[in-house]
Design an enzyme around this catalytic site. Sequence first.
Site, PDB file in Angstrom:
ATOM      1  N   GLU A   1       0.578  -1.237  -0.408  1.00 34.33           N
ATOM      2  CA  GLU A   1       0.267  -0.074  -0.266  1.00 34.33           C
ATOM      3  C   GLU A   1       0.652   1.273  -0.241  1.00 34.33           C
ATOM      4  O   GLU A   1       1.658   1.403   0.542  1.00 34.33           O
ATOM      5  CB  GLU A   1      -1.115  -0.009   1.589  1.00 34.33           C
TER       6      GLU A   1
ATOM      7  N   LYS B   1      -4.240  -0.638  14.705  1.00 35.54           N
ATOM      8  CA  LYS B   1      -3.250   0.541  15.502  1.00 35.54           C
ATOM      9  C   LYS B   1      -3.726   0.105  16.872  1.00 35.54           C
ATOM     10  O   LYS B   1      -4.798   0.162  16.649  1.00 35.54           O
ATOM     11  CB  LYS B   1      -3.885   1.028  14.526  1.00 35.54           C
TER      12      LYS B   1
HETATM   13  N1  PSU Z   1      -0.263   0.563   8.499  1.00 34.55           N
HETATM   14  C1  PSU Z   1       0.647   1.670   9.407  1.00 34.55           C
HETATM   15  N2  PSU Z   1      -0.101   3.575   8.795  1.00 34.55           N
HETATM   16  C2  PSU Z   1      -0.363   3.083   8.092  1.00 34.55           C
HETATM   17  C3  PSU Z   1      -1.833   2.637   7.416  1.00 34.55           C
HETATM   18  C4  PSU Z   1      -1.622   1.236   7.857  1.00 34.55           C
HETATM   19  O1  PSU Z   1       1.624   1.585  10.062  1.00 34.55           O
HETATM   20  O2  PSU Z   1      -0.835   4.609   7.649  1.00 34.55           O
HETATM   21  C5  PSU Z   1      -3.054   2.907   6.739  1.00 34.55           C
HETATM   22  C6  PSU Z   1      -3.472   1.671   6.397  1.00 34.55           C
HETATM   23  O3  PSU Z   1      -3.187   2.293   4.375  1.00 34.55           O
HETATM   24  C7  PSU Z   1      -4.823   1.745   6.618  1.00 34.55           C
HETATM   25  C8  PSU Z   1      -4.911   2.732   7.059  1.00 34.55           C
HETATM   26  O4  PSU Z   1      -5.663   1.481   5.445  1.00 34.55           O
HETATM   27  O5  PSU Z   1      -3.968   3.479   7.654  1.00 34.55           O
HETATM   28  C9  PSU Z   1      -5.994   3.188   7.477  1.00 34.55           C
HETATM   29  O6  PSU Z   1      -6.766   5.136   7.821  1.00 34.55           O
HETATM   30  P1  PSU Z   1      -8.701   4.843   8.146  1.00 34.55           P
HETATM   31  O7  PSU Z   1      -8.422   4.721   9.096  1.00 34.55           O
HETATM   32  O8  PSU Z   1      -8.872   6.092   7.722  1.00 34.55           O
HETATM   33  O9  PSU Z   1      -9.495   3.368   7.760  1.00 34.55           O
END
Ligand code: PSU
Length: 294
Positions: free
Chosen positions: A15, A150
């Site tokens: 990604e 996370k």
């Molecule tokens: N993992 C990390 N850092 C990130 C992400 C994942 O260590 O920034 C990103 C991924 O692209 C994941 C996104 O899909 O954060 C999630 O964003 P949201 O909570 O807006 O769906």
Amino acid sequence: MADARAAGRGVVALETTIVAHGLPHPVNLEVAAACEAAVRAAGAVPATIAVTGGVVRVGLTPEELADLADPARAVAKLSARDLGVCVATGGDGATTVAGTIAVAAALGIAVMATGGLGGVHRGASETYDESADLVALSRYPVCVVASGVKSILDVGATLERLDTLGVPVVGYRTERFPGFYRRDAGFALEWSLGDAPEVARAFATHRVVSPTGLVLANPIAEADELDEGLHRNGLVAAGAAVAREAVTGKAVTPVMLAAFAAATGGASVAANRALVIANAGLAGEVASALAERR
Ligand code: PSU
Ligand code: MN
């Protein structure tokens, strides 16, 4: 990528939201290159995914990667639902886990790597803020290697949602659900596997009987774990930043990660770097093991 397939090699989708929105410059660019190298070291081929000039790109040149990583460019954050409009309008964007696995599935790429999955945010019963990563995992048959979700999220609620959505969560050499910057988020796992061929066997069967993806939960290495006290401070700072800046939607996760980095003096960035590179390597092993089965 077609060459990789013809040569019988595995492919790993990577990604780019972590590059454009998740990590500070210039660590972000270094990490993107290191993830590609980790996939290659495992005998697989990296396919870093983004949209540039309205074209969905699978595999980026170093120049294109540098462009995405440049904070001045401020490219869009693309979930699965954003891809069509971004392409139609000739835009540029970095794909989230949801956006990346949508593209991967369309191309028959079976494995992707990220740092920490998105999930259910704290207070979601009021805000309804749940990452589209979860629903995407229920739709696209891709094995996603992540260090859990996370830790800024409501981890228990996220695990419940993955259960409801029919997405298996499998520990890699652990029976505890990983906590992103920490090895243990405080939840037991039902399933654990011990090596990449075993994961490939499990996913090969899963794909026949279910339309969903699979989460392979790979804990951060002990030596790279964030100190517990620093982690606690980071969580408080991340929550406070969202309230103070009154952010909603796509901006929430990037603001939390940046606040976490500031509160830990950059230690969370070092941990994030280590875990995502390790996940890319493991994803490479799984992709290679899947390719060997074909
Ligand atoms: N993992 C990390 N850092 C990130 C992400 C994942 O260590 O920034 C990103 C991924 O692209 C994941 C996104 O899909 O954060 C999630 O964003 P949201 O909570 O807006 O769906
Ligand atoms: Mn959200």
